[in-house]
Design a protein around this motif. Structure first.
Motif, short mmCIF file in Angstrom:
data_model
loop_
_atom_site.label_atom_id
_atom_site.label_comp_id
_atom_site.label_asym_id
_atom_site.label_seq_id
_atom_site.Cartn_x
_atom_site.Cartn_y
_atom_site.Cartn_z
N GLU A 39 -30.72 -14.31 26.32
CA GLU A 39 -29.95 -12.32 26.24
C GLU A 39 -28.47 -12.25 26.41
OE1 GLU A 39 -31.91 -11.13 30.87
OE2 GLU A 39 -32.84 -10.64 28.75
N GLY A 40 -27.76 -11.35 25.97
CA GLY A 40 -26.46 -10.63 26.23
C GLY A 40 -26.06 -10.85 27.94
N CYS A 41 -24.41 -10.94 28.08
CA CYS A 41 -24.53 -11.04 29.53
C CYS A 41 -24.22 -9.54 30.94
CB CYS A 41 -23.46 -12.35 29.47
SG CYS A 41 -22.62 -12.08 31.31
N LYS A 42 -24.39 -10.18 31.79
CA LYS A 42 -24.79 -8.54 31.99
C LYS A 42 -22.75 -7.65 32.64
CE LYS A 42 -26.41 -10.04 35.78
NZ LYS A 42 -26.71 -9.64 37.67
N ALA A 44 -21.16 -8.59 29.50
CA ALA A 44 -20.78 -8.43 28.33
C ALA A 44 -19.71 -10.28 28.03
CB ALA A 44 -19.47 -7.79 28.28
N PRO A 48 -20.97 -7.20 23.32
CA PRO A 48 -20.95 -6.19 23.10
C PRO A 48 -22.26 -6.53 22.38
CG PRO A 48 -19.74 -5.79 21.79
CD PRO A 48 -19.25 -6.78 21.67
N TYR A 49 -22.98 -7.22 22.58
CA TYR A 49 -24.59 -7.94 22.01
C TYR A 49 -25.44 -7.96 22.98
CZ TYR A 49 -21.20 -8.32 18.37
OH TYR A 49 -19.77 -7.68 17.42
N ASP A 50 -27.13 -7.51 22.22
CA ASP A 50 -27.62 -8.34 23.31
C ASP A 50 -28.96 -9.26 23.36
OD1 ASP A 50 -27.15 -5.66 25.11
OD2 ASP A 50 -28.88 -4.74 23.64
N ASN A 74 -23.04 -15.70 19.07
CA ASN A 74 -24.31 -14.68 18.93
C ASN A 74 -24.70 -14.96 18.09
OD1 ASN A 74 -23.67 -12.22 21.09
ND2 ASN A 74 -21.50 -12.38 19.96
#
Length: 298
Positions: A39-42, A44, A48-50, A74
Motif C-alpha cells: 500500500e501507499g507510503c504515509k 507519499a 498520490p497513489y494508494d 506504481n
C-alpha cells in the motif's frame, strides 16, 4: 550544516525493465536495494497513489557517501507526464559514455565532452566524458526555479545550504552542504515551474534531533509543509522519521533522520536478485494477460 547530507532523487517510472537496463547497463550503477510494498507510503514517497508499489535504489556506491536514485514504480501506472521542473542530473563517467555508445543508446553532445541522454521515462542526464572523482561520479541535480533570489533565500537562508556559485546573468546558482557531496543547481526559467504528474522529490538527511527544529522553523516562516514530521516503518528494518517540505516553486524536499537512515539504507546483497525476480514476474504477468486477452469476434 556540515552534518547534513544529500541522499537521493526520487523518479517515478512506468517500465521497470527498460529503466533497470538504463541505470545498470548504460550508467553502470548498482542495485543497492529493492523493496515491494502492498500500500501507499504515509509520506507519499510513491506519489498520490494508494496501491501496490516498489522502490529500487540505484547508485555508484552506498548512500552513506554517494548520491543515488530512488526509482518508484506504481503497479498499473504505465507512464507519467513530465513537466519542466527537473532539468537533469550531471555525472562524470567516461564508462557511461562508452556503455551508451556500445548499446547504441541515444547521445547528443551539448558541450565539449558533455553528452545529453535520457532515461526511458524522459528524465535527462548529462554525462561528462572523463574519469569520475573519487568521492562520487554524481556531480549535481538541476532544478528549475521561477525566481532565483527567492529560491536562494529558501535553500540557503532557511535550509542552510552553502552557495558555491552564483551567476545573475545566466540565472543559475550552485549550492550544497559539503564540498564532496552532490550539489543542487538552481536554474531560473521564464514563467511558472510545472511539475505535471512525474514530479520528483529530492532527499537529504540531518541529525534526527534537528527535524522538529526544522519543522518549527518552516511554521514560523509560513513555508509549506507537505507532510509533518512522521515515522515511517519498513518491515524488518529501521524506522525513520521524515518531514516533507515544498520550496517556493513546489519542489518536494524530504529531510530524514540521519542515524536511523544510515541503518535503513545499507546495501542489500540480495537487491539485484530481488529486482530481477520482480522483473521476471512482470514479464510472466504480461505473457499471462496476453494469453487471456479476449479475442475479437469476427
Amino acid at each position: 550544516m556540515a552534518s547534513r547530507r544529500s541522499l537521493h532523487f526520487v523518479f517515478k517510472v512506468g517500465n521497470r525493465f527498460q529503466t533497470a537496463c538504463f541505470y545498470r547497463d548504460v550508467l553502470g550503477m548498482k542495485i543497492l536495494r529493492h523493496e515491494e510494498f502492498e500500500e501507499g507510503c504515509k509520506a507519499a514517497c510513491n506519489g498520490p497513489y494508494d496501491g501496490k508499489w516498489s522502490k529500487t535504489m540505484v547508485g555508484f556506491g552506498p548512500e552513506d557517501d554517494h548520491f543515488v536514485a530512488e526509482l518508484t514504480y506504481n503497479y498499473g501506472i504505465g507512464s507519467y507526464k513530465l513537466g519542466n521542473d527537473f532539468m537533469g542530473i550531471t555525472l562524470a563517467s567516461s564508462q557511461a559514455v562508452s556503455n551508451a555508445r556500445k548499446l547504441e543508446w541515444p547521445l547528443s553532445e551539448v558541450a565539449e565532452g558533455v553528452f545529453e541522454t535520457k532515461a526511458p521515462e524522459g528524465y535527462k542526464f548529462y554525462l561528462q566524458n572523463r574519469s569520475p572523482p573519487q568521492s562520487d561520479p554524481v556531480l549535481k541535480v538541476t532544478l528549475a526555479v521561477s525566481d532565483l533570489q527567492k529560491s536562494l533565500n529558501y535553500w540557503s537562508n532557511l535550509l542552510g545550504m552553502k552557495i558555491y556559485e552564483k551567476d545573475e546573468k545566466k540565472q543559475r546558482a550552485l549550492l550544497g552542504y559539503a564540498d564532496n557531496q552532490c550539489k543542487l543547481e538552481l536554474q531560473g526559467i521564464q514563467g511558472a515551474v510545472d511539475h505535471a504528474t512525474a514530479f520528483g522529490r529530492i532527499a537529504f538527511s540531518c541529525p534526527q534531533k534537528e527535524l522538529s527544529d526544522l519543522e518549527d522553523l518552516m511554521k514560523r516562516e509560513n513555508q509549506k509543509i507537505l507532510t509533518p514530521l512522521v515515522s515511517l516503518d519498513t518491515p524488518g528494518k529501521a524506522t525513520v522519521q521524515v518531514i516533507i517540505l515544498a520550496d517556493p516553486d513546489g519542489h518536494e524536499i524530504c529531510f530524514v533522520g540521519d542515524e536511523a537512515f544510515r541503518e535503513l539504507s545499507k546495501m542489500d546483497p540480495e537487491g539485484s536478485k530481488l529486482l530481477d525476480d520482480a522483473l521476471a514476474k512482470d514479464k510472466s504477468d504480461e505473457w499471462f494477460a496476453a494469453q487471456n486477452k479476449p479475442k475479437a469476434s469476427g
